[in-house]
Design a protein around this motif. Structure first.
Motif, PDB file in Angstrom:
ATOM      1  N   ASN A 190      75.354 102.241 -24.716  1.00 51.01           N
ATOM      2  CA  ASN A 190      75.675 101.824 -26.079  1.00 51.01           C
ATOM      3  C   ASN A 190      75.324 100.355 -26.290  1.00 51.01           C
ATOM      4  OD1 ASN A 190      76.787 102.097 -28.717  1.00 51.01           O
ATOM      5  ND2 ASN A 190      78.661 101.108 -27.998  1.00 51.01           N
ATOM      6  N   VAL A 191      75.580  99.516 -25.290  1.00 50.18           N
ATOM      7  CA  VAL A 191      75.198  98.112 -25.377  1.00 50.18           C
ATOM      8  C   VAL A 191      73.683  97.969 -25.519  1.00 50.18           C
ATOM      9  CG1 VAL A 191      75.130  95.926 -24.108  1.00 50.18           C
ATOM     10  CG2 VAL A 191      77.228  97.281 -24.152  1.00 50.18           C
ATOM     11  N   LEU A 192      72.937  98.734 -24.728  1.00 52.61           N
ATOM     12  CA  LEU A 192      71.477  98.692 -24.831  1.00 52.61           C
ATOM     13  C   LEU A 192      71.011  99.167 -26.200  1.00 52.61           C
ATOM     14  CD1 LEU A 192      70.442 100.054 -21.314  1.00 52.61           C
ATOM     15  CD2 LEU A 192      70.397  97.685 -22.111  1.00 52.61           C
ATOM     16  N   HIS A 193      71.673 100.193 -26.724  1.00 51.29           N
ATOM     17  CA  HIS A 193      71.319 100.702 -28.054  1.00 51.29           C
ATOM     18  C   HIS A 193      71.514  99.620 -29.113  1.00 51.29           C
ATOM     19  CE1 HIS A 193      71.087 103.373 -31.518  1.00 51.29           C
ATOM     20  NE2 HIS A 193      72.252 102.884 -31.920  1.00 51.29           N
ATOM     21  N   LEU A 194      72.614  98.891 -29.043  1.00 49.76           N
ATOM     22  CA  LEU A 194      72.863  97.821 -30.011  1.00 49.76           C
ATOM     23  C   LEU A 194      71.896  96.654 -29.810  1.00 49.76           C
ATOM     24  CD1 LEU A 194      76.777  97.764 -29.884  1.00 49.76           C
ATOM     25  CD2 LEU A 194      75.326  98.801 -31.643  1.00 49.76           C
ATOM     26  N   ALA A 195      71.556  96.366 -28.543  1.00 44.12           N
ATOM     27  CA  ALA A 195      70.696  95.214 -28.269  1.00 44.12           C
ATOM     28  C   ALA A 195      69.258  95.448 -28.699  1.00 44.12           C
ATOM     29  CB  ALA A 195      70.738  94.885 -26.773  1.00 44.12           C
ATOM     30  N   ARG A 196      68.824  96.716 -28.760  1.00 43.29           N
ATOM     31  CA  ARG A 196      67.429  96.988 -29.152  1.00 43.29           C
ATOM     32  C   ARG A 196      67.130  96.537 -30.573  1.00 43.29           C
ATOM     33  NH1 ARG A 196      68.418 102.240 -26.718  1.00 43.29           N
ATOM     34  NH2 ARG A 196      67.566 102.284 -24.594  1.00 43.29           N
ATOM     35  N   GLU A 197      68.140  96.461 -31.415  1.00 44.18           N
ATOM     36  CA  GLU A 197      67.918  96.078 -32.798  1.00 44.18           C
ATOM     37  C   GLU A 197      67.877  94.572 -33.000  1.00 44.18           C
ATOM     38  OE1 GLU A 197      70.927  97.948 -35.081  1.00 44.18           O
ATOM     39  OE2 GLU A 197      70.318  99.997 -34.584  1.00 44.18           O
ATOM     40  N   LEU A 198      68.295  93.797 -31.995  1.00 42.82           N
ATOM     41  CA  LEU A 198      68.362  92.352 -32.164  1.00 42.82           C
ATOM     42  C   LEU A 198      66.996  91.707 -32.387  1.00 42.82           C
ATOM     43  CD1 LEU A 198      71.116  91.266 -29.613  1.00 42.82           C
ATOM     44  CD2 LEU A 198      71.241  91.252 -32.106  1.00 42.82           C
ATOM     45  N   PRO A 199      65.946  92.020 -31.584  1.00 45.78           N
ATOM     46  CA  PRO A 199      64.656  91.352 -31.830  1.00 45.78           C
ATOM     47  C   PRO A 199      64.142  91.549 -33.242  1.00 45.78           C
ATOM     48  CG  PRO A 199      64.638  92.455 -29.696  1.00 45.78           C
ATOM     49  CD  PRO A 199      65.889  92.890 -30.387  1.00 45.78           C
ATOM     50  N   ALA A 200      64.248  92.768 -33.781  1.00 44.29           N
ATOM     51  CA  ALA A 200      63.794  93.004 -35.152  1.00 44.29           C
ATOM     52  C   ALA A 200      64.631  92.224 -36.150  1.00 44.29           C
ATOM     53  CB  ALA A 200      63.832  94.504 -35.468  1.00 44.29           C
ATOM     54  N   ASP A 201      65.942  92.119 -35.888  1.00 46.16           N
ATOM     55  CA  ASP A 201      66.802  91.361 -36.798  1.00 46.16           C
ATOM     56  C   ASP A 201      66.422  89.881 -36.799  1.00 46.16           C
ATOM     57  OD1 ASP A 201      68.142  93.676 -37.412  1.00 46.16           O
ATOM     58  OD2 ASP A 201      69.747  93.353 -35.958  1.00 46.16           O
ATOM     59  N   PHE A 202      66.213  89.311 -35.616  1.00 49.02           N
ATOM     60  CA  PHE A 202      65.797  87.913 -35.554  1.00 49.02           C
ATOM     61  C   PHE A 202      64.452  87.707 -36.243  1.00 49.02           C
ATOM     62  CE2 PHE A 202      68.639  87.615 -31.674  1.00 49.02           C
ATOM     63  CZ  PHE A 202      69.537  86.752 -32.266  1.00 49.02           C
ATOM     64  N   SER A 203      63.513  88.626 -36.025  1.00 49.48           N
ATOM     65  CA  SER A 203      62.192  88.496 -36.659  1.00 49.48           C
ATOM     66  C   SER A 203      62.309  88.567 -38.175  1.00 49.48           C
ATOM     67  CB  SER A 203      61.259  89.601 -36.147  1.00 49.48           C
ATOM     68  OG  SER A 203      61.040  89.486 -34.759  1.00 49.48           O
ATOM     69  N   ARG A 204      63.193  89.424 -38.691  1.00 49.97           N
ATOM     70  CA  ARG A 204      63.358  89.505 -40.146  1.00 49.97           C
ATOM     71  C   ARG A 204      63.891  88.196 -40.709  1.00 49.97           C
ATOM     72  NH1 ARG A 204      65.468  94.590 -38.606  1.00 49.97           N
ATOM     73  NH2 ARG A 204      64.029  96.303 -39.089  1.00 49.97           N
ATOM     74  N   VAL A 205      64.813  87.563 -40.003  1.00 57.06           N
ATOM     75  CA  VAL A 205      65.345  86.290 -40.486  1.00 57.06           C
ATOM     76  C   VAL A 205      64.247  85.236 -40.519  1.00 57.06           C
ATOM     77  CG1 VAL A 205      67.021  84.460 -40.052  1.00 57.06           C
ATOM     78  CG2 VAL A 205      67.645  86.836 -39.637  1.00 57.06           C
ATOM     79  N   ALA A 206      63.474  85.128 -39.414  1.00 56.23           N
ATOM     80  CA  ALA A 206      62.404  84.130 -39.365  1.00 56.23           C
ATOM     81  C   ALA A 206      61.357  84.395 -40.439  1.00 56.23           C
ATOM     82  CB  ALA A 206      61.759  84.127 -37.972  1.00 56.23           C
ATOM     83  N   GLU A 207      61.000  85.665 -40.648  1.00 56.96           N
ATOM     84  CA  GLU A 207      59.987  85.974 -41.654  1.00 56.96           C
ATOM     85  C   GLU A 207      60.508  85.741 -43.063  1.00 56.96           C
ATOM     86  OE1 GLU A 207      58.432  89.856 -41.051  1.00 56.96           O
ATOM     87  OE2 GLU A 207      57.643  89.413 -39.048  1.00 56.96           O
ATOM     88  N   SER A 208      61.790  85.976 -43.304  1.00 53.69           N
ATOM     89  CA  SER A 208      62.339  85.700 -44.631  1.00 53.69           C
ATOM     90  C   SER A 208      62.307  84.208 -44.929  1.00 53.69           C
ATOM     91  CB  SER A 208      63.772  86.231 -44.720  1.00 53.69           C
ATOM     92  OG  SER A 208      64.649  85.479 -43.894  1.00 53.69           O
ATOM     93  N   ILE A 209      62.550  83.376 -43.904  1.00 51.76           N
ATOM     94  CA  ILE A 209      62.481  81.927 -44.103  1.00 51.76           C
ATOM     95  C   ILE A 209      61.052  81.507 -44.396  1.00 51.76           C
ATOM     96  CG2 ILE A 209      62.793  79.707 -42.957  1.00 51.76           C
ATOM     97  CD1 ILE A 209      65.143  80.904 -41.453  1.00 51.76           C
ATOM     98  N   LYS A 210      60.076  82.076 -43.666  1.00 46.84           N
ATOM     99  CA  LYS A 210      58.671  81.731 -43.912  1.00 46.84           C
ATOM    100  C   LYS A 210      58.224  82.200 -45.296  1.00 46.84           C
ATOM    101  CE  LYS A 210      57.611  82.107 -38.995  1.00 46.84           C
ATOM    102  NZ  LYS A 210      56.941  82.910 -37.940  1.00 46.84           N
ATOM    103  N   ALA A 211      58.688  83.388 -45.722  1.00 39.79           N
ATOM    104  CA  ALA A 211      58.337  83.865 -47.067  1.00 39.79           C
ATOM    105  C   ALA A 211      58.941  82.955 -48.133  1.00 39.79           C
ATOM    106  CB  ALA A 211      58.830  85.301 -47.243  1.00 39.79           C
ATOM    107  N   MET A 212      60.180  82.507 -47.924  1.00 38.56           N
ATOM    108  CA  MET A 212      60.789  81.577 -48.858  1.00 38.56           C
ATOM    109  C   MET A 212      60.014  80.266 -48.907  1.00 38.56           C
ATOM    110  SD  MET A 212      62.837  78.713 -49.206  1.00 38.56           S
ATOM    111  CE  MET A 212      63.337  78.545 -47.500  1.00 38.56           C
ATOM    112  N   GLN A 213      59.541  79.795 -47.747  1.00 37.74           N
ATOM    113  CA  GLN A 213      58.744  78.565 -47.710  1.00 37.74           C
ATOM    114  C   GLN A 213      57.472  78.722 -48.525  1.00 37.74           C
ATOM    115  OE1 GLN A 213      57.357  77.385 -43.713  1.00 37.74           O
ATOM    116  NE2 GLN A 213      55.372  77.115 -44.677  1.00 37.74           N
ATOM    117  N   ARG A 214      56.785  79.861 -48.368  1.00 38.48           N
ATOM    118  CA  ARG A 214      55.551  80.079 -49.144  1.00 38.48           C
ATOM    119  C   ARG A 214      55.854  80.139 -50.641  1.00 38.48           C
ATOM    120  NH1 ARG A 214      54.544  83.645 -44.705  1.00 38.48           N
ATOM    121  NH2 ARG A 214      55.383  85.383 -45.904  1.00 38.48           N
ATOM    122  N   ASP A 215      56.962  80.768 -51.011  1.00 39.19           N
ATOM    123  CA  ASP A 215      57.319  80.848 -52.430  1.00 39.19           C
ATOM    124  C   ASP A 215      57.621  79.465 -52.995  1.00 39.19           C
ATOM    125  OD1 ASP A 215      57.002  83.561 -52.252  1.00 39.19           O
ATOM    126  OD2 ASP A 215      59.145  83.993 -51.991  1.00 39.19           O
TER     127      ASP A 215
END
Length: 488
Positions: A190-215
């Motif tokens: 269950n811990v591994l299942h929850l941890a698999r989603e973390l990289p995508a979550d971090f990437s979404r945050v970084a990409e949202s900041i970059k998209a805001m910067q471009r806007d």
């Protein structure tokens, strides 16, 4: 007329399949894409140099083609590794960036999510006690936090404390029993299942900041207000870039839990302790590796988000400080003109055609400006200077500081025999032809007639018109007194 339930569900499904994550998994070459991205990008290797990625994917592509996997055109894409990666950038699976002046590829949040889904599909998906308890704990915590009555919240906390006291008493008594290894394995999965989603979550945050910067930069370039009016607004957005996106605001809340280095160290220590427990022998090598890398994934994800935040703040601040609406519009017009001209040229050009680069900007030649408007005829050329030998100089000293006296030097060279040493000849010249410029003139005559230079060093002393002297050292030069014939 409102949509039916079937229509609403279908429209939601259509929108979902437009997401690049599902497009990657549903594409014709999905197995190849997932395989290549999973072997090139790992938890320890979040970014890969563009050149290295092309080489690694090219080698893997050749191995698969040699094994016969290209017999079906639906299995492997055509083209080189560079062309394949450029297509992945275009469809939103790879993001090119600069890191330490090196261009690298990074997985986008969509690609990370697709790899997580593909990896999760191959494992065991089952309802376990650990997953149900995670759900119940989350619902209980949500209900407690949503309760607005302080008395009710206190009652819930008292119940939680009573349960903890009961558990402590049980462990201190004779009823303490070790937890079964199978149950511990379920909780680890269950811990591994929850941890698999973390990289995508971090990437979404970084990409949202970059998209805001471009806007923000795009809005700034379109803003025609005076710079003084927009400084405060955009600098405020640059300094508080994390609060500008929903993902950034959510990450700030999580950062309070995982941003402290002590929390990361405690997490790493707990993971090492778990891997030393007997139940970890029931886990496969891949699961043990994933469990051990959770701490590093969290730390790397936090660093990526904070780096994106810092870079966005720097870019926005730099854009505000150099904001010039007139210049920006001129640059935009110039770029549009270049793109339009390139579009026209591409329609008639051939693959072998070349475009000569413009090394320097052309200089306009204004010619002769008209001084009067009464005479429409163009001005005539000035009369040529008369050629005469009896030219009188007003100031003889001014002439002495002029260039080499070629006529006197050439007459002097004719008296030196067939060949002469440059330094010796210069030392024997008259004082009037022993100036520094005359040494240059004598060297020019020697070069014109044909000279030979050796590694030896010669020294000559020149005398200026005001009586001062200067010594010059140069490679020994011997020359002919007349011009040597050229061999065909």
């Amino acid at each position: 007329m409102s949509n039916t339930r079937a229509e609403a569900a279908y429209q939601r499904s259509v929108l979902a399949f437009k997401d690049p994550t599902l497009d990657l998994l549903h594409g014709r070459f999905a197995p190849f894409v997932v395989a290549m991205l999973s072997i090139v990008f790992t938890a320890e290797r979040r970014s890969v140099a563009v050149a290295d990625a092309h080489v690694e994917i090219g080698e893997a592509l050749e191995e698969l083609r040699a094994a016969g996997y290209d017999e079906d055109e639906r299995r492997l894409p055509a083209g080189t590794a560079r062309e394949i990666c450029r297509n992945w950038v275009r469809v939103g699976w790879l993001a090119p960036q600069l890191e330490d002046d090196v261009e690298v590829y990074r997985l986008t949040a969509h690609a990370v999510g697709a790899l997580e889904i593909a990896g999760r599909t191959g494992g065991r998906a089952r309802v376990s006690r650990s997953r149900v308890r995670t759900l119940l704990d989350a619902v209980e915590r949500l209900a407690r936090d949503a309760e607005s009555d302080p008395e009710q919240r206190i009652a819930l906390l008292m119940q939680e404390r009573d349960a903890l006291d009961e558990e402590i008493a049980r462990l201190r008594g004779d009823e303490a029993e070790p937890v079964d290894d199978e149950q511990l394995l379920e909780e680890a999965e269950n811990v591994l299942h929850l941890a698999r989603e973390l990289p995508a979550d971090f990437s979404r945050v970084a990409e949202s900041i970059k998209a805001m910067q471009r806007d923000v930069v795009a809005d700034l370039r379109r803003d025609i207000r005076p710079t003084g009016e927009i400084l405060r607004e955009y600098l405020q957005r640059g300094q508080h870039v994390m609060q500008s996106t929903p993902e950034g605001r959510a990450f700030e809340g999580a950062l309070r839990l995982i941003g402290d280095p002590e929390h990361i160290d405690r997490l790493a220590t707990q993971l090492r302790t778990l891997l030393a427990q007997p139940f970890s022998r029931l886990m496969g090598p891949a699961q043990r590796g994933d469990l051990d890398s959770i701490g590093r994934q969290v730390e790397k994800g936090v660093q990526d988000v904070l780096t994106a935040q810092r870079r966005a703040s720097q870019v926005i601040t730099a854009q505000v400080r150099t904001h010039d609406p007139i210049r920006d519009r001129q640059v935009d017009d110039l770029l549009r003109g270049v793109m339009s001209g390139l579009h026209v040229w591409m329609q008639s050009s051939k693959p072998s055609d070349r475009v000569e680069p413009l090394h320097t900007f052309p200089v306009s030649d204004i010619g002769h400006l008209r001084q009067t408007l009464s005479d429409l005829r163009p001005p005539g050329a000035p009369a040529p200077l008369p050629v005469t030998d009896d030219v009188e100089f007003v100031d003889a000293d001014t002439r002495a500081w002029g260039g080499p006296r070629y006529a006197e030097l050439e007459e002097y060279v004719l008296t030196l025999g067939d060949r002469f040493d440059l330094a010796t000849a210069f030392e024997g010249a008259d004082d009037d032809t022993r100036r520094p410029v005359d040494l240059v003139g004598l060297l020019e005559i020697a070069h014109r007639n044909g000279m030979t230079e050796t590694d030896d060093v010669s020294v000559a002393q020149a005398r200026r018109p005001d009586g001062t002297t200067r010594r010059f050292a140069f490679g020994t030069v011997t020359a002919s007194t007349v011009k040597e014939p050229q061999n065909d």
